[in-house]
Design an enzyme around this catalytic site. Structure first.
Site, PDB file in Angstrom:
ATOM      1  CE  LYS A  69      -4.531   0.872   0.593  1.00 31.64           C
ATOM      2  NZ  LYS A  69      -5.709   0.125   0.147  1.00 31.64           N
ATOM      3  N   GLY A  83     -25.778   1.198   3.450  1.00 34.15           N
ATOM      4  CA  GLY A  83     -24.902   1.937   2.531  1.00 34.15           C
ATOM      5  C   GLY A  83     -25.232   1.612   1.086  1.00 34.15           C
ATOM      6  N   GLY A 101     -23.779   3.082  -1.728  1.00 30.67           N
ATOM      7  CA  GLY A 101     -22.771   3.703  -2.597  1.00 30.67           C
ATOM      8  C   GLY A 101     -22.458   2.770  -3.756  1.00 30.67           C
ATOM      9  CG  ASN A 102     -19.119   3.691  -6.126  1.00 30.90           C
ATOM     10  OD1 ASN A 102     -19.898   4.253  -6.884  1.00 30.90           O
ATOM     11  ND2 ASN A 102     -18.055   4.305  -5.622  1.00 30.90           N
TER      12      ASN A 102
HETATM   13  P1  NAD Z   1     -19.116   4.739  -1.356  1.00 28.13           P
HETATM   14  O1  NAD Z   1     -18.487   5.913  -0.730  1.00 28.13           O
HETATM   15  O2  NAD Z   1     -19.462   4.755  -2.810  1.00 28.13           O
HETATM   16  O3  NAD Z   1     -20.454   4.354  -0.570  1.00 28.13           O
HETATM   17  C1  NAD Z   1     -20.612   4.401   0.821  1.00 28.13           C
HETATM   18  C2  NAD Z   1     -22.073   4.736   1.074  1.00 28.13           C
HETATM   19  O4  NAD Z   1     -22.317   4.599   2.471  1.00 28.13           O
HETATM   20  C3  NAD Z   1     -22.453   6.165   0.693  1.00 28.13           C
HETATM   21  O5  NAD Z   1     -23.647   6.153  -0.084  1.00 28.13           O
HETATM   22  C4  NAD Z   1     -22.672   6.848   2.048  1.00 28.13           C
HETATM   23  O6  NAD Z   1     -23.645   7.868   1.989  1.00 28.13           O
HETATM   24  C5  NAD Z   1     -23.120   5.679   2.890  1.00 28.13           C
HETATM   25  N1  NAD Z   1     -22.945   5.861   4.337  1.00 28.13           N
HETATM   26  C6  NAD Z   1     -21.916   6.469   4.994  1.00 28.13           C
HETATM   27  N2  NAD Z   1     -22.134   6.426   6.324  1.00 28.13           N
HETATM   28  C7  NAD Z   1     -23.309   5.768   6.500  1.00 28.13           C
HETATM   29  C8  NAD Z   1     -24.066   5.404   7.634  1.00 28.13           C
HETATM   30  N3  NAD Z   1     -23.672   5.729   8.864  1.00 28.13           N
HETATM   31  N4  NAD Z   1     -25.227   4.729   7.457  1.00 28.13           N
HETATM   32  C9  NAD Z   1     -25.657   4.411   6.215  1.00 28.13           C
HETATM   33  N5  NAD Z   1     -24.982   4.727   5.105  1.00 28.13           N
HETATM   34  C10 NAD Z   1     -23.819   5.397   5.238  1.00 28.13           C
HETATM   35  O7  NAD Z   1     -18.124   3.504  -1.026  1.00 28.13           O
HETATM   36  P2  NAD Z   1     -18.083   2.077  -1.733  1.00 28.13           P
HETATM   37  O8  NAD Z   1     -17.055   2.102  -2.810  1.00 28.13           O
HETATM   38  O9  NAD Z   1     -19.458   1.611  -2.034  1.00 28.13           O
HETATM   39  O10 NAD Z   1     -17.468   1.210  -0.557  1.00 28.13           O
HETATM   40  C11 NAD Z   1     -18.280   0.805   0.540  1.00 28.13           C
HETATM   41  C12 NAD Z   1     -17.432  -0.011   1.516  1.00 28.13           C
HETATM   42  O11 NAD Z   1     -16.889  -1.136   0.843  1.00 28.13           O
HETATM   43  C13 NAD Z   1     -16.245   0.761   2.112  1.00 28.13           C
HETATM   44  O12 NAD Z   1     -16.039   0.294   3.426  1.00 28.13           O
HETATM   45  C14 NAD Z   1     -15.091   0.326   1.222  1.00 28.13           C
HETATM   46  O13 NAD Z   1     -13.858   0.435   1.896  1.00 28.13           O
HETATM   47  C15 NAD Z   1     -15.462  -1.117   0.976  1.00 28.13           C
HETATM   48  N6  NAD Z   1     -14.878  -1.679  -0.242  1.00 28.13           N
HETATM   49  C16 NAD Z   1     -15.171  -1.136  -1.462  1.00 28.13           C
HETATM   50  C17 NAD Z   1     -14.621  -1.695  -2.609  1.00 28.13           C
HETATM   51  C18 NAD Z   1     -14.960  -1.152  -3.977  1.00 28.13           C
HETATM   52  O14 NAD Z   1     -14.701  -1.839  -4.985  1.00 28.13           O
HETATM   53  N7  NAD Z   1     -15.564   0.012  -4.103  1.00 28.13           N
HETATM   54  C19 NAD Z   1     -13.755  -2.797  -2.514  1.00 28.13           C
HETATM   55  C20 NAD Z   1     -13.482  -3.342  -1.249  1.00 28.13           C
HETATM   56  C21 NAD Z   1     -14.050  -2.754  -0.129  1.00 28.13           C
END
Ligand code: NAD
Length: 371
Positions: free
Chosen positions: A81, A181, A183-184
């Protein structure tokens, strides 16, 4: 604390590189934790760390986590990292990322970078101008683009494995799943779950997202405070870390915790508590390895179909973790660590046998160098 003491405390890393360019304003640290399985891969985080020690501890911790994630995912990758110290909103320049790329290049493929919190695909394009040792670059450059759909597909596999193990069924039809959550990762997961005819409850702190996604996929919406206490089969954390903590754990009314968020357990003891409560925990780094599998496929020459197919492996990996936990009478988060450590030991030992010049530790990376 001394630097080497910190390194010992956080995982006995092979190599830690401090990268400095005063004129450009680059202060970065690359940590290579373990390369027994292959080159160390992990994203570059840019953050306004308050102290250099804070940045060092973060990069040591995160790179160690990547070793375990790659090992349980069955990939020929080690853990690494990087962190860049600075405010990602105000301090980014082309020169900074190109200078960083040159440091990455100097490691000659021992470390492969990608985007992470605070960095974007655009930043990686600058890194790519100086080194081929970068993944997650745009599709136009032969990259794999956004990893989230693949992460979500892997999480779906983790949920299926946990449902099989705890509830005994092969189908998610009628299984009640609460997703925290949207998000993505959460969005794509809900889409997959709705195709499987699961009964989905959703939440997010962004109400507009909740409304849009609940309507689109016929999911029930609850407030962020309620999600942990929803009566369901699977609680799927897909937002922030430390969601299983002293406050939330007593409220859980689920049989399984399986989601995409990183570092779901506030402390390891919460994993033991889940076991005592007969709640099956699908360890986060095993469940969310689909994104890493996706970039691994990028290193081999990208194909979206192959990447999606690769993420189905999460099902078997998770089943292996459950089997170890049952056999050894231990919590699943401890079993996941054991699986990783065993693979590093056994496969790492294979490489001790010198096979002459024909032996190539990771042949396909040669192609990356020639991109
Ligand atoms: P993102 O930022 O796109 O989505 C996170 C979502 O969670 C947002 O919509 C935000 O509004 C919501 N959120 C934040 N706090 C909240 C709460 N207290 N209650 C409810 N919702 C809440 O992130 P992402 O890319 O979707 O990643 C989500 C998780 O998955 C993270 O922990 C990330 O580290 C992990 N992750 C993501 C990937 C990836 O490919 N994107 C890979 C491995 C791990």
């Amino acid at each position: 604390m001394d630097t080497f003491e910190l390194i010992s405390k956080h995982g006995d890393h092979e190599q830690v590189v401090f990268c400095h360019d005063k004129d450009i304003g680059l202060k970065a640290i690359i940590a290579i934790h373990n390369t027994a399985l292959g080159p160390a891969l992990g994203g570059t985080r840019m953050w306004s760390y308050k102290t250099e020690e804070e940045a060092l501890v973060d990069v040591l911790r995160l790179s160690r986590g990547m070793t375990y994630k790659a090992a349980t995912a069955g990939l020929n990758l080690g853990g690494g990292k990087a962190v860049i110290i600075g405010d990602p909103k105000t301090m980014k320049t082309e020169a900074m990322f190109r200078a960083f790329g040159r440091f990455v290049n100097s490691l000659n493929g021992r470390y492969i970078t990608a985007e992470d919190v605070g960095t974007t695909v655009r930043d990686m394009e600058y890194v790519f101008m100086e080194t081929p040792w970068v993944t997650g670059i745009p599709k136009a450059f032969g990259g794999s683009g956004d990893p989230s759909p693949y992460t979500a597909h892997g999480v779906l596999m983790a949920i299926k494995a946990a449902v099989k193990e705890r509830l005994g069924g092969d189908s998610l039809k009628g299984v009640r799943i609460a997703v925290q959550g949207l998000g993505n990762v959460g969005y794509h997961l809900v889409e997959y779950l709705s195709k499987e005819n699961a009964i989905v409850t959703v939440t997010d702190i962004d109400q507009e997202k909740v409304k849009r996604i609940a309507e689109k996929f016929h999911a029930k919406a609850v407030s962020p405070d309620e999600i942990a206490s929803v009566e369901c089969d699977v609680f799927a954390p897909c937002a922030m870390g430390a969601v299983i903590n002293d406050d939330s754990i007593g409220k859980l009314k689920c049989k399984i915790v399986a989601g995409g968020a990183n570092n779901q357990l506030a402390e390891p003891r919460h994993g033991n508590m889940l076991r005592e409560m007969n709640i099956l925990y699908a360890p986060d780094y095993v469940a969310n390895a689909g994104g890493l599998m996706n970039v691994f496929v990028e290193l081999e020459g990208y194909s979206p179909d192959r990447a999606l197919d690769k993420t189905t492996q999460v099902y078997e990996n998770m089943m292996q973790v459950f089997a170890i936990a049952k056999k050894e009478g231990i919590s699943t988060h401890v079993a996941a660590d054991r699986l990783a450590e065993e693979r590093i030991k056994v496969i790492g030992r294979l490489k001790q046998t010198h096979l002459g010049l024909a032996s190539r530790p990771y042949a396909t990376l040669k192609e990356v160098k020639n991109r």
